[in-house]
Design an enzyme around this catalytic site. Structure first.
Site, PDB file in Angstrom:
ATOM      1  N   SER A 262       0.828  -1.214   0.000  1.00 50.98           N
ATOM      2  CA  SER A 262       0.000   0.000   0.000  1.00 50.98           C
ATOM      3  C   SER A 262       0.862   1.264   0.000  1.00 50.98           C
ATOM      4  O   SER A 262       2.054   1.223   0.339  1.00 50.98           O
ATOM      5  CB  SER A 262      -0.883  -0.028   1.255  1.00 50.98           C
ATOM      6  OG  SER A 262      -1.642   1.152   1.380  1.00 50.98           O
TER       7      SER A 262
ATOM      8  N   SER B 152       8.670   9.850  10.202  1.00 51.92           N
ATOM      9  CA  SER B 152       7.571  10.810  10.008  1.00 51.92           C
ATOM     10  C   SER B 152       7.951  12.139  10.638  1.00 51.92           C
ATOM     11  O   SER B 152       8.665  12.173  11.658  1.00 51.92           O
ATOM     12  CB  SER B 152       6.318  10.267  10.704  1.00 51.92           C
ATOM     13  OG  SER B 152       5.365  11.292  10.868  1.00 51.92           O
TER      14      SER B 152
ATOM     15  N   TYR C 119       2.703   6.288  17.983  1.00 57.19           N
ATOM     16  CA  TYR C 119       3.225   6.509  16.625  1.00 57.19           C
ATOM     17  C   TYR C 119       4.410   7.483  16.667  1.00 57.19           C
ATOM     18  O   TYR C 119       5.496   7.184  16.155  1.00 57.19           O
ATOM     19  CB  TYR C 119       2.100   7.066  15.750  1.00 57.19           C
ATOM     20  CG  TYR C 119       2.483   7.316  14.315  1.00 57.19           C
ATOM     21  CD1 TYR C 119       2.386   6.309  13.363  1.00 57.19           C
ATOM     22  CD2 TYR C 119       2.928   8.569  13.900  1.00 57.19           C
ATOM     23  CE1 TYR C 119       2.737   6.542  12.035  1.00 57.19           C
ATOM     24  CE2 TYR C 119       3.280   8.807  12.584  1.00 57.19           C
ATOM     25  CZ  TYR C 119       3.169   7.798  11.656  1.00 57.19           C
ATOM     26  OH  TYR C 119       3.519   8.027  10.344  1.00 57.19           O
TER      27      TYR C 119
ATOM     28  N   LYS D 243       8.339   6.693  15.941  1.00 56.83           N
ATOM     29  CA  LYS D 243       8.961   7.329  14.772  1.00 56.83           C
ATOM     30  C   LYS D 243      10.236   8.062  15.191  1.00 56.83           C
ATOM     31  O   LYS D 243      11.211   8.098  14.460  1.00 56.83           O
ATOM     32  CB  LYS D 243       7.960   8.272  14.086  1.00 56.83           C
ATOM     33  CG  LYS D 243       6.833   7.535  13.370  1.00 56.83           C
ATOM     34  CD  LYS D 243       7.373   6.812  12.142  1.00 56.83           C
ATOM     35  CE  LYS D 243       6.443   5.796  11.555  1.00 56.83           C
ATOM     36  NZ  LYS D 243       7.016   5.038  10.436  1.00 56.83           N
TER      37      LYS D 243
ATOM     38  N   THR E 216      -2.247   8.649   0.949  1.00 61.35           N
ATOM     39  CA  THR E 216      -2.172   7.184   0.997  1.00 61.35           C
ATOM     40  C   THR E 216      -3.298   6.681   1.910  1.00 61.35           C
ATOM     41  O   THR E 216      -3.820   7.443   2.728  1.00 61.35           O
ATOM     42  CB  THR E 216      -0.837   6.717   1.607  1.00 61.35           C
ATOM     43  OG1 THR E 216      -0.811   7.140   2.981  1.00 61.35           O
ATOM     44  CG2 THR E 216       0.362   7.290   0.866  1.00 61.35           C
TER      45      THR E 216
HETATM   46  N1  NAP Z   1       1.450   9.026   4.061  1.00 58.67           N
HETATM   47  C1  NAP Z   1       2.058   9.972   4.774  1.00 58.67           C
HETATM   48  O1  NAP Z   1       1.798  11.157   4.610  1.00 58.67           O
HETATM   49  C2  NAP Z   1       3.088   9.594   5.796  1.00 58.67           C
HETATM   50  C3  NAP Z   1       3.617  10.626   6.573  1.00 58.67           C
HETATM   51  C4  NAP Z   1       4.609  10.327   7.484  1.00 58.67           C
HETATM   52  C5  NAP Z   1       5.074   9.029   7.587  1.00 58.67           C
HETATM   53  N2  NAP Z   1       4.521   8.037   6.843  1.00 58.67           N
HETATM   54  C6  NAP Z   1       5.053   6.679   7.005  1.00 58.67           C
HETATM   55  O2  NAP Z   1       5.166   6.051   5.772  1.00 58.67           O
HETATM   56  C7  NAP Z   1       5.041   4.645   5.908  1.00 58.67           C
HETATM   57  C8  NAP Z   1       4.024   4.155   4.920  1.00 58.67           C
HETATM   58  O3  NAP Z   1       2.769   4.726   5.245  1.00 58.67           O
HETATM   59  P1  NAP Z   1       1.604   4.919   4.188  1.00 58.67           P
HETATM   60  O4  NAP Z   1       1.131   6.287   4.330  1.00 58.67           O
HETATM   61  O5  NAP Z   1       2.033   4.407   2.884  1.00 58.67           O
HETATM   62  O6  NAP Z   1       0.486   3.980   4.865  1.00 58.67           O
HETATM   63  P2  NAP Z   1      -0.360   2.750   4.295  1.00 58.67           P
HETATM   64  O7  NAP Z   1      -0.897   3.068   2.977  1.00 58.67           O
HETATM   65  O8  NAP Z   1      -1.289   2.407   5.397  1.00 58.67           O
HETATM   66  O9  NAP Z   1       0.733   1.610   4.157  1.00 58.67           O
HETATM   67  C9  NAP Z   1       1.248   0.959   5.274  1.00 58.67           C
HETATM   68  C10 NAP Z   1       1.722  -0.379   4.835  1.00 58.67           C
HETATM   69  O10 NAP Z   1       2.332  -1.046   5.961  1.00 58.67           O
HETATM   70  C11 NAP Z   1       1.859  -2.380   5.960  1.00 58.67           C
HETATM   71  N3  NAP Z   1       1.976  -2.959   7.278  1.00 58.67           N
HETATM   72  C12 NAP Z   1       1.412  -2.549   8.438  1.00 58.67           C
HETATM   73  N4  NAP Z   1       1.750  -3.359   9.434  1.00 58.67           N
HETATM   74  C13 NAP Z   1       2.547  -4.309   8.883  1.00 58.67           C
HETATM   75  C14 NAP Z   1       3.216  -5.426   9.422  1.00 58.67           C
HETATM   76  N5  NAP Z   1       3.124  -5.737  10.714  1.00 58.67           N
HETATM   77  N6  NAP Z   1       3.952  -6.192   8.594  1.00 58.67           N
HETATM   78  C15 NAP Z   1       4.056  -5.887   7.284  1.00 58.67           C
HETATM   79  N7  NAP Z   1       3.449  -4.839   6.726  1.00 58.67           N
HETATM   80  C16 NAP Z   1       2.698  -4.060   7.516  1.00 58.67           C
HETATM   81  C17 NAP Z   1       0.429  -2.294   5.483  1.00 58.67           C
HETATM   82  O11 NAP Z   1       0.003  -3.576   5.044  1.00 58.67           O
HETATM   83  P3  NAP Z   1      -1.504  -4.084   5.077  1.00 58.67           P
HETATM   84  O12 NAP Z   1      -1.940  -3.913   3.668  1.00 58.67           O
HETATM   85  O13 NAP Z   1      -1.385  -5.508   5.482  1.00 58.67           O
HETATM   86  O14 NAP Z   1      -2.263  -3.255   6.064  1.00 58.67           O
HETATM   87  C18 NAP Z   1       0.613  -1.301   4.340  1.00 58.67           C
HETATM   88  O15 NAP Z   1       1.085  -1.948   3.183  1.00 58.67           O
HETATM   89  C19 NAP Z   1       4.622   4.402   7.350  1.00 58.67           C
HETATM   90  O16 NAP Z   1       5.746   3.954   8.084  1.00 58.67           O
HETATM   91  C20 NAP Z   1       4.173   5.764   7.825  1.00 58.67           C
HETATM   92  O17 NAP Z   1       4.378   5.937   9.197  1.00 58.67           O
HETATM   93  C21 NAP Z   1       3.533   8.298   5.946  1.00 58.67           C
END
Ligand code: NAP
Length: 329
Positions: free
Chosen positions: A52, A183, A209, A213, A244
């Protein structure tokens, strides 16, 4: 030069311009060059959270540069769907068919991580990039099979163990990188290794969280020191605010408010891909341990009051190594 540095710094410190889609739109005027086309051909890369959001966008970015990408996630079906999306996207761009391998591993489950790392070691000689993108922001406190608090296990314990177990494969690459997707939320917390499992404090998802982080950033720096002699660079980064499922599902009010200015997942993942593939000296080792966004190292504290308490890193390292049962030198 001084003008762009000042503008870049101002965008970072005033948060909204730097974290929104304006960040990459403006900064690309001066940020470092893209990785060379095909630079990752023949290299193996591992991306957690690949099913994702930023993880899938990272897979696409690495595959576009020729890498074999091991897509790690919790469920085979969502991994397969994500791999199909990446194949369709690259095909539409006219990029050769990517080499994607989907591999199930729940990174919060330490036994699963041990099995996964052992399996990968049996089939792969070297890993060029390990990207820790798996992330969670659950509504309530839950524990993993091994009894660890879920957010701590997903963001800290599992990635730590995976890094440790893949060390021989990373060393074998000769120019490997580990990237921790942290993050900007980490700025809201000092490093605090007391009660990392949140057993004696009031638990909230956003607190767990942000604290974990922050731990990721400190651990990336500690791993950077240890892996330098293995020619493995370790970086942490923040992606800004990207559109996302992680944002829209876990923080719907924030997502609604910021919808017009959110980055695309590809823009959020840009620095991850760049850190994994680019070759300036800052990335290959000179700035190992740095915290990046939009291809630039950033300060790890927003305000002086967030400076790290003395001894907290050693305390975190001890807590994590005890929990995962490895003692990396
Ligand atoms: N989007 C933003 O603006 C933003 C901002 C700051 C930081 N981040 C960081 O970016 C990273 C990605 O976030 P995202 O926004 O792309 O969120 P997302 O779309 O929810 O993606 C998170 C991914 O992590 C997987 N996941 C969760 N727990 C897991 C586990 N125990 N083992 C393996 N996979 C696992 C989920 O898989 P499932 O499909 O199985 O749920 C999903 O594929 C995260 O670390 C988040 O903290 C994002």
């Amino acid at each position: 030069m001084r003008l762009t540095t000042t503008l870049d710094w101002l965008m970072d410190k005033t948060v909204v311009p730097g974290y929104s889609r304006l960040g990459p739109a403006v900064r690309r005027a001066w940020w470092p060059d893209d990785p060379e086309p095909g630079v990752l051909a023949g290299r193996h890369t591992v991306v957690t959270g690949a099913s994702s959001g930023l993880g899938t966008a990272t897979v696409a970015g690495l595959a576009r540069l020729g890498a074999t990408v091991h897509m790690v996630g919790r469920r085979q079906a969502t991994l397969d769907e994500a791999a199909d999306r990446v194949r369709a996207q690259l095909s539409a761009e006219g990029t050769p068919a990517p080499d994607l391998v989907t591999e199930v591993c729940d990174v919060s489950d330490l036994d699963a991580v041990r099995r996964y790392a052992a399996d990968l070691g049996g089939t792969t000689d070297a890993v060029h990039a390990l990207v820790h993108s798996a992330g969670v922001l659950p509504p309530e406190r839950t524990e993993t099979r091994q009894g660890h608090e879920l957010v701590y296990a997903t963001h800290v314990l599992g990635p730590f163990l995976l890094t440790s177990m893949l060390r021989p494969l990373l060393r074998a690459d000769g120019d490997a990188r580990v990237v921790w997707v942290s993050s900007g939320g980490m700025y809201t917390r000092s490093l605090d290794a007391s009660d990392p499992e949140a057993k004696d404090r009031e638990w909230s998802g956003t607190d767990a969280y942000a604290r974990t982080k922050r731990m990721q950033v400190a651990l990336a720096q500690m791993w950077a020191d240890r892996l330098r002699t293995d020619h493995v660079a370790v970086h942490s980064m923040h992606p800004g605010w990207a559109d996302t499922p992680g944002i829209t599902d876990a923080l719907p009010a924030f997502a609604r408010l910021t919808a017009p200015i959110l980055r695309t997942a590809e823009q959020g993942a840009d620095t991850v891909v760049w850190l994994a593939a680019a070759r300036p000296a800052s990335v290959t080792g000179g700035c190992s341990g740095a915290f990046w966004s939009d291809r630039h190292p950033r300060s790890t504290s927003f305000l002086p009051v967030r400076r790290e308490p003395p001894g907290e890193r050693a305390r975190l390292w001890a807590a994590v190594t005890d929990a995962v049962g490895v003692k990396p030198h």
